[in-house]
Design a protein around this motif. Structure first.
Motif, PDB file in Angstrom:
ATOM      1  N   ALA A 163      36.151  45.258  63.902  1.00  0.00           N
ATOM      2  CA  ALA A 163      35.087  45.191  62.901  1.00  0.00           C
ATOM      3  C   ALA A 163      35.386  44.110  61.868  1.00  0.00           C
ATOM      4  O   ALA A 163      36.522  43.680  61.693  1.00  0.00           O
ATOM      5  N   PHE A 164      34.345  43.684  61.185  1.00  0.00           N
ATOM      6  CA  PHE A 164      34.460  42.725  60.091  1.00  0.00           C
ATOM      7  C   PHE A 164      34.424  43.517  58.788  1.00  0.00           C
ATOM      8  O   PHE A 164      33.455  44.219  58.511  1.00  0.00           O
ATOM      9  N   HIS A 165      35.492  43.421  57.998  1.00  0.00           N
ATOM     10  CA  HIS A 165      35.640  44.271  56.829  1.00  0.00           C
ATOM     11  C   HIS A 165      35.353  43.509  55.532  1.00  0.00           C
ATOM     12  O   HIS A 165      35.241  42.281  55.514  1.00  0.00           O
ATOM     13  N   ALA A 166      35.301  44.287  54.430  1.00  0.00           N
ATOM     14  CA  ALA A 166      35.117  43.688  53.110  1.00  0.00           C
ATOM     15  C   ALA A 166      36.258  42.736  52.768  1.00  0.00           C
ATOM     16  O   ALA A 166      36.065  41.760  52.046  1.00  0.00           O
ATOM     17  N   ILE A 167      37.446  43.028  53.286  1.00  0.00           N
ATOM     18  CA  ILE A 167      38.579  42.150  53.008  1.00  0.00           C
ATOM     19  C   ILE A 167      38.342  40.745  53.556  1.00  0.00           C
ATOM     20  O   ILE A 167      38.812  39.753  52.989  1.00  0.00           O
ATOM     21  N   HIS A 168      37.556  40.654  54.626  1.00  0.00           N
ATOM     22  CA  HIS A 168      37.224  39.352  55.184  1.00  0.00           C
ATOM     23  C   HIS A 168      36.196  38.635  54.301  1.00  0.00           C
ATOM     24  O   HIS A 168      36.260  37.423  54.129  1.00  0.00           O
ATOM     25  N   ASP A 169      35.258  39.391  53.744  1.00  0.00           N
ATOM     26  CA  ASP A 169      34.332  38.804  52.766  1.00  0.00           C
ATOM     27  C   ASP A 169      35.112  38.153  51.629  1.00  0.00           C
ATOM     28  O   ASP A 169      34.833  37.014  51.230  1.00  0.00           O
ATOM     29  N   LEU A 170      36.108  38.894  51.102  1.00  0.00           N
ATOM     30  CA  LEU A 170      36.835  38.421  49.929  1.00  0.00           C
ATOM     31  C   LEU A 170      37.854  37.334  50.258  1.00  0.00           C
ATOM     32  O   LEU A 170      38.384  36.693  49.348  1.00  0.00           O
ATOM     33  N   SER A 171      38.134  37.139  51.539  1.00  0.00           N
ATOM     34  CA  SER A 171      38.998  36.021  51.902  1.00  0.00           C
ATOM     35  C   SER A 171      38.256  34.692  51.753  1.00  0.00           C
ATOM     36  O   SER A 171      38.878  33.636  51.614  1.00  0.00           O
ATOM     37  N   VAL A 172      36.926  34.750  51.739  1.00  0.00           N
ATOM     38  CA  VAL A 172      36.096  33.560  51.537  1.00  0.00           C
ATOM     39  C   VAL A 172      35.557  33.540  50.108  1.00  0.00           C
ATOM     40  O   VAL A 172      35.736  32.570  49.380  1.00  0.00           O
ATOM     41  N   ALA A 173      34.890  34.616  49.722  1.00  0.00           N
ATOM     42  CA  ALA A 173      34.403  34.753  48.349  1.00  0.00           C
ATOM     43  C   ALA A 173      35.530  35.362  47.519  1.00  0.00           C
ATOM     44  O   ALA A 173      35.579  36.564  47.257  1.00  0.00           O
ATOM     45  N   THR A 174      36.459  34.536  47.126  1.00  0.00           N
ATOM     46  CA  THR A 174      37.668  34.981  46.434  1.00  0.00           C
ATOM     47  C   THR A 174      37.334  35.467  45.020  1.00  0.00           C
ATOM     48  O   THR A 174      36.253  35.185  44.489  1.00  0.00           O
ATOM     49  N   PRO A 175      38.257  36.201  44.388  1.00  0.00           N
ATOM     50  CA  PRO A 175      38.021  36.603  42.996  1.00  0.00           C
ATOM     51  C   PRO A 175      37.682  35.435  42.077  1.00  0.00           C
ATOM     52  O   PRO A 175      36.876  35.576  41.162  1.00  0.00           O
ATOM     53  N   SER A 176      38.269  34.276  42.331  1.00  0.00           N
ATOM     54  CA  SER A 176      37.964  33.104  41.512  1.00  0.00           C
ATOM     55  C   SER A 176      36.508  32.692  41.662  1.00  0.00           C
ATOM     56  O   SER A 176      35.827  32.378  40.672  1.00  0.00           O
ATOM     57  N   ILE A 177      36.012  32.685  42.890  1.00  0.00           N
ATOM     58  CA  ILE A 177      34.608  32.330  43.135  1.00  0.00           C
ATOM     59  C   ILE A 177      33.685  33.376  42.524  1.00  0.00           C
ATOM     60  O   ILE A 177      32.653  33.053  41.922  1.00  0.00           O
ATOM     61  N   ILE A 178      34.049  34.645  42.663  1.00  0.00           N
ATOM     62  CA  ILE A 178      33.232  35.725  42.098  1.00  0.00           C
ATOM     63  C   ILE A 178      33.125  35.582  40.584  1.00  0.00           C
ATOM     64  O   ILE A 178      32.029  35.607  40.013  1.00  0.00           O
ATOM     65  N   ALA A 179      34.265  35.425  39.914  1.00  0.00           N
ATOM     66  CA  ALA A 179      34.259  35.358  38.450  1.00  0.00           C
ATOM     67  C   ALA A 179      33.605  34.091  37.924  1.00  0.00           C
ATOM     68  O   ALA A 179      33.093  34.074  36.798  1.00  0.00           O
ATOM     69  N   SER A 180      33.595  33.040  38.729  1.00  0.00           N
ATOM     70  CA  SER A 180      33.003  31.777  38.296  1.00  0.00           C
ATOM     71  C   SER A 180      31.486  31.749  38.461  1.00  0.00           C
ATOM     72  O   SER A 180      30.824  30.898  37.850  1.00  0.00           O
ATOM     73  N   ASN A 181      30.936  32.650  39.263  1.00  0.00           N
ATOM     74  CA  ASN A 181      29.515  32.583  39.578  1.00  0.00           C
ATOM     75  C   ASN A 181      28.708  33.806  39.143  1.00  0.00           C
ATOM     76  O   ASN A 181      27.486  33.726  39.042  1.00  0.00           O
ATOM     77  N   ILE A 182      29.373  34.926  38.902  1.00  0.00           N
ATOM     78  CA  ILE A 182      28.685  36.130  38.447  1.00  0.00           C
ATOM     79  C   ILE A 182      29.028  36.366  36.989  1.00  0.00           C
ATOM     80  O   ILE A 182      30.199  36.255  36.594  1.00  0.00           O
ATOM     81  N   ALA A 183      28.033  36.678  36.180  1.00  0.00           N
ATOM     82  CA  ALA A 183      28.264  36.921  34.761  1.00  0.00           C
ATOM     83  C   ALA A 183      29.318  38.006  34.567  1.00  0.00           C
ATOM     84  O   ALA A 183      29.308  39.031  35.254  1.00  0.00           O
ATOM     85  N   LEU A 184      30.240  37.765  33.651  1.00  0.00           N
ATOM     86  CA  LEU A 184      31.331  38.724  33.429  1.00  0.00           C
ATOM     87  C   LEU A 184      30.795  40.085  33.021  1.00  0.00           C
ATOM     88  O   LEU A 184      31.382  41.111  33.366  1.00  0.00           O
ATOM     89  N   ARG A 185      29.700  40.111  32.296  1.00  0.00           N
ATOM     90  CA  ARG A 185      29.115  41.389  31.899  1.00  0.00           C
ATOM     91  C   ARG A 185      28.737  42.210  33.130  1.00  0.00           C
ATOM     92  O   ARG A 185      28.889  43.430  33.144  1.00  0.00           O
ATOM     93  N   GLU A 186      28.256  41.543  34.182  1.00  0.00           N
ATOM     94  CA  GLU A 186      27.923  42.251  35.419  1.00  0.00           C
ATOM     95  C   GLU A 186      29.181  42.752  36.125  1.00  0.00           C
ATOM     96  O   GLU A 186      29.151  43.783  36.802  1.00  0.00           O
ATOM     97  N   LEU A 187      30.270  42.024  35.975  1.00  0.00           N
ATOM     98  CA  LEU A 187      31.503  42.382  36.676  1.00  0.00           C
ATOM     99  C   LEU A 187      32.239  43.534  36.017  1.00  0.00           C
ATOM    100  O   LEU A 187      33.247  44.002  36.555  1.00  0.00           O
TER     101      LEU A 187
END
Length: 344
Positions: A222-246
């Motif tokens: 199966a393809f897991h969430a860990i594979h999602d985050l290997s591409v969309a890393t925490p750095s990419i997430i924090a740089s593109n989603i408003a911190l208030r949402e996070l």
């Protein structure tokens, strides 16, 4: 939810030598992922240069007398700090009360012999995490971080925090631990609508490409969430989603660590909040409130208020299992679309 982390209290400390007390302290933090996280966070904040977390502010929150009170069962640590900051002879320093030691330290700071930074760094982050009020420290961090200011330094801090939530080893002391959050817990704490509108298109395409490639090479896996985050890393997430949402992710991690929102662990050291924000952010404050949808006759009734924004895309368990266990049970729970219920 995990048990609330507690400050270490030694049994019969006067009957134990310094080495034994130190070993018990090391064992205590080694068994506490939340304590490790607080120690790591304090270390990060010390070098971060943030205007909302300075040695002057933390001294106001937790002055010398309070900090020495945390260490009442550790005369060896109090002696080291007192001697190092004031120059008092070791034996004399060790035999003094926490109140005397705190007052003496305050006097050398006020007279300019010692800087507030030197005072702050005299207490190791591990000692604070083991003996201090970790719940209060965590809450002060949440209150003071300006979640509405999406500056590069704040984004980098939140990115680091997410990596720490996922880590299986502490960056302070090298202790092994069960991750505070699984990849699935972090990924599903971010509503699908926010994920698909804020994560860059090229990143989402790269996730699809990885999914298809893995299916070709390993079709039975199966393809897991860990594979999602290997591409969309925490750095990419924090740089593109408003911190208030996070803050939704932080809410889930807080629950996993056993910290009670708005409360402190142990007796509060101080009620001061110099330069901080009294309103602790919560991701739920920013969530959209969808319009309720009427169910068709004979269909199961909808829950009060309809479906939440997060539930619209992902089902999330407050106490999530690992990604692998979720895969064994067929992945995320399925939800019946309202449109299908109407057609019936």
């Amino acid at each position: 939810m995990a048990d609330s982390p507690t400050s270490l209290r030694h049994a019969d400390p006067e009957k134990r030598d310094d080495a034994t007390l130190a070993q018990e302290a090391q064992s205590h933090i080694g068994k506490g992922p939340a304590l490790q996280l607080v120690a790591e966070l304090l270390q990060k904040l010390r070098v971060g240069g943030f205007s909302w977390w300075t040695p002057e502010q933390t001294r106001s929150l937790w002055p010398a007398s309070v900090r020495m009170g945390w260490l009442v069962q550790r005369p060896d640590i109090r002696q080291r700090i007192t001697t190092g900051l004031t120059g008092l002879a070791p034996r004399a320093a060790r035999n003094k009360t926490p109140e005397f030691q705190g007052a003496l330290i305050d006097s050398v700071i006020e007279d300019g012999d010692v800087t507030v930074k030197q005072f702050d760094e005299a207490f190791t982050v591990e000692e604070i995490a083991v003996y201090g009020p970790t719940g209060e420290i965590w809450q002060k961090f949440r209150e003071r971080l300006p979640w509405d200011q999406d500056t590069p330094s704040h984004q980098e801090l939140v990115s680091w925090l997410f990596e720490a939530f996922l880590a299986s080893q502490s960056s302070v002391g090298g202790y092994s631990r069960k991750p505070i959050l699984t990849s699935l817990a972090l990924r599903t704490a971010i509503p699908g609508k926010i994920w698909h509108t804020r994560i860059p298109l090229e990143v989402r395409v790269a996730i699809d490409d990885l999914r298809f490639q893995r299916e070709k090479v390993k079709p039975s896996e199966a393809f897991h969430a860990i594979h999602d985050l290997s591409v969309a890393t925490p750095s990419i997430i924090a740089s593109n989603i408003a911190l208030r949402e996070l803050t939704r992710v932080v809410d889930v991690a807080e629950k996993s660590m056993g910290f009670i929102p708005g409360a402190s662990t142990g007796k509060p050291a101080s009620s001061n909040n110099v330069g901080g924000n009294n309103n602790r952010p919560s991701g739920s404050q920013k969530a959209e409130t969808p319009k309720p949808v009427d169910a068709a006759p004979g269909a199961p009734p909808l829950p009060p208020g309809g479906r939440g924004a997060a539930d619209e895309d992902f089902a999330f368990d407050d106490d999530p299992d690992s990604d692998e266990k979720t895969a064994e049970h067929g992945g995320a729970r399925k939800r019946e679309p309202v449109a299908d219920a109407k057609r019936r």
